[in-house]
Scaffold this active site. Structure first.
Site, PDB file in Angstrom:
ATOM      1  N   ARG A  65       7.698   8.635   2.186  1.00  0.00           N
ATOM      2  CA  ARG A  65       6.777   7.529   1.977  1.00  0.00           C
ATOM      3  C   ARG A  65       5.706   7.577   3.051  1.00  0.00           C
ATOM      4  O   ARG A  65       5.994   7.833   4.220  1.00  0.00           O
ATOM      5  CB  ARG A  65       7.524   6.184   2.039  1.00  0.00           C
ATOM      6  CG  ARG A  65       8.527   5.983   0.902  1.00  0.00           C
ATOM      7  CD  ARG A  65       7.813   5.770  -0.423  1.00  0.00           C
ATOM      8  NE  ARG A  65       8.752   5.603  -1.526  1.00  0.00           N
ATOM      9  CZ  ARG A  65       9.187   6.596  -2.283  1.00  0.00           C
ATOM     10  NH1 ARG A  65       8.787   7.830  -2.059  1.00  0.00           N
ATOM     11  NH2 ARG A  65      10.031   6.366  -3.263  1.00  0.00           N
ATOM     12  N   GLU A 117      -2.584   5.052   0.217  1.00  0.00           N
ATOM     13  CA  GLU A 117      -3.044   5.874  -0.912  1.00  0.00           C
ATOM     14  C   GLU A 117      -3.893   5.046  -1.878  1.00  0.00           C
ATOM     15  O   GLU A 117      -3.589   3.882  -2.133  1.00  0.00           O
ATOM     16  CB  GLU A 117      -1.836   6.436  -1.670  1.00  0.00           C
ATOM     17  CG  GLU A 117      -1.076   7.488  -0.883  1.00  0.00           C
ATOM     18  CD  GLU A 117       0.026   8.129  -1.720  1.00  0.00           C
ATOM     19  OE1 GLU A 117      -0.008   8.025  -2.959  1.00  0.00           O
ATOM     20  OE2 GLU A 117       0.916   8.745  -1.124  1.00  0.00           O
ATOM     21  N   HIS A 127      -0.185  13.844  -3.170  1.00  0.00           N
ATOM     22  CA  HIS A 127       1.025  13.265  -3.761  1.00  0.00           C
ATOM     23  C   HIS A 127       1.501  14.073  -4.973  1.00  0.00           C
ATOM     24  O   HIS A 127       1.589  13.564  -6.092  1.00  0.00           O
ATOM     25  CB  HIS A 127       0.802  11.803  -4.142  1.00  0.00           C
ATOM     26  CG  HIS A 127       2.077  11.001  -4.149  1.00  0.00           C
ATOM     27  ND1 HIS A 127       2.129   9.680  -3.802  1.00  0.00           N
ATOM     28  CD2 HIS A 127       3.355  11.348  -4.459  1.00  0.00           C
ATOM     29  CE1 HIS A 127       3.379   9.230  -3.913  1.00  0.00           C
ATOM     30  NE2 HIS A 127       4.144  10.230  -4.319  1.00  0.00           N
TER      31      HIS A 127
END
Length: 324
Positions: free
Chosen positions: A243, A272, A290
Site C-alpha cells: 500500500r 494515487e 500500480h
C-alpha cells in the site's frame, strides 16, 4: 442467468471499466451502469451512485465515506470491492448502516508477486536507469563499469508482512538464490528455514532488499519513515507492492537523493494517481503505475469474484468473501 427473489434485476454501478468478459457476465443478470469514461468518479458522483444503485463496485481509488453511507436516501445494500485491500471503505459505517462488503482475495497473489520480483530486479540491476540512457541516446556502448548493479543471489530478502503475496514472492526469490527473512505480527511456524524478526527495525538493518506486503490503515501508515530508512544499509533496496500509505514518500525521496539507500521500486503511492514530485526525477527510483494485478487473467478473475459475491448476496445467500 441468476434468478433473484422478486424477479427484479438489481442495479449495479461499476466505478471503472472492467474486463469485457466480466461486464458481459454481469449484464446477463444485472442492470449495469459502467463508468464509460474510465476516469475515477469524484465524491459527488460516488454519493449519487450510492443513492441510485443496489450495489456499488469500487476500486482502491474510490473513497467510500461515512457521509455517503449514512445518506437517508441510500439505496446501495452491498459494496462489491474490485480488489483485496479495503481501507478506502469506511467499514464501521458499512456495518452500522447494514451495507455488506466483499473483496477479491487469493486471485491476485501470483501476479502481484511477479511485479515485486520485477521491481526487485529492475532496482537491483538499474534496468530502468539504463533503459532511459539508451532511449535518450546517452549510451556510449558496453563498458566494464557501466550501470553496475547488484546480483540477487546470496542477498537477504526481508519481507514486511507474511501473507499470501509475500510467501509467493519468497518462493520466487528463493529460485534466485536469495535468503528469506520476514517480519509480521506473529511467527509462521510452517515456514522454516526462513528467519523471523519480531522487530521491523532489526529486519531493515539486515535486509539487502526490503519488500513491503503489509495491509494499509492507520496502524501501518508511514511504517517506513526516516528512522526506518536510516536503519537500512546504504546498498539496500526498498520495494513496495503493498500500500502506498506504508511509506513516507518525502523521507524516501530524500534518502534516495542522498544515496543513503541504493534504490527503490514502487508500484503503489500514497496519493494515487499523484506521485510525490521529488521521486519523479530520481534515477534510482523505479516507478510503475500500480501494475500488481494487471494481467488479463488476474483482472478477469477479480471481476468474476465480485460477480460471484453479488450473485450470492442478491440470492439471499452468504457472501463468499465477506469483509468486516
Amino acid at each position: 442467468m441468476v434468478h433473484f427473489p422478486g424477479g427484479k434485476r438489481p442495479k449495479i454501478c461499476l466505478t471503472r471499466r472492467w474486463p469485457e468478459a466480466v461486464e458481459a457476465r454481469l449484464r446477463v443478470s444485472y442492470d449495469v451502469t459502467p463508468n464509460e469514461t474510465d476516469i475515477p468518479l469524484d465524491p459527488a458522483q460516488l454519493a449519487e451512485a450510492i443513492r441510485t444503485h443496489d450495489a456499488l463496485c469500487p476500486t482502491v481509488a474510490d473513497a467510500i465515506t461515512r457521509e455517503m453511507l449514512s445518506a437517508p436516501d441510500r439505496r446501495v445494500r452491498i459494496i462489491g470491492n474490485f480488489g483485496v485491500g479495503f481501507e478506502h471503505i469506511d467499514l464501521a459505517a458499512a456495518r452500522e448502516f447494514g451495507v455488506a462488503v466483499s473483496n477479491t482475495p487469493d486471485v491476485l497473489t501470483e501476479a502481484t508477486a511477479d511485479i515485486a520480483m520485477t521491481l526487485m530486479l529492475m532496482a537491483m540491476r538499474r534496468a530502468g536507469e539504463a533503459e532511459r540512457a539508451l532511449r535518450s541516446g546517452k549510451w556510449g556502448g558496453w563498458g566494464p563499469t557501466n550501470f553496475l548493479g547488484q546480483s540477487l543471489a546470496g542477498k537477504t530478502l526481508g519481507l514486511v508482512g507474511f501473507g499470501r503475496i509475500a510467501r509467493a514472492t519468497a518462493r520466487r526469490a528463493g529460485a534466485f538464490g536469495m535468503r528469506i527473512a520476514y517480519h509480521s505480527r506473529r511467527e509462521a511456524p510452517d515456514m522454516p528455514p526462513h528467519a523471523y524478526f519480531a522487530d521491523l527495525g532489526a529486519l531493515a538493518a539486515e535486509a539487502d532488499v526490503l519488500s513491503l506486503h503489509a495491509p494499509g490503515g492507520a496502524e501501518t501508515r508511514h511504517m517506513v519513515d526516516a528512522a526506518l530508512l536510516a536503519r537500512m544499509p546504504a546498498h539496500a533496496v526498498l520495494v513496495n507492492t503493498g500500500r502506498g500509505s506504508l511509506v513516507d514518500e518525502a523521507a524516501l525521496a530524500l534518502a534516495l537523493k542522498e544515496r543513503r539507500i541504493a534504490a527503490a521500486g514502487l508500484d503503489v503511492y500514497e496519493a494515487e494517481p499523484e506521485v510525490h514530485p521529488a521521486l519523479l526525477d530520481l534515477p534510482n527510483a523505479v516507478l510503475l503505475p500500480h501494475l500488481g494485478s494487471a494481467t488479463i487473467e488476474t483482472r478477469t478473475a477479480m471481476g468474476m469474484k465480485v460477480a460471484d459475491n453479488l450473485d450470492r448476496f442478491f440470492a439471499g445467500e452468504p457472501l463468499l468473501d465477506p469483509v468486516g
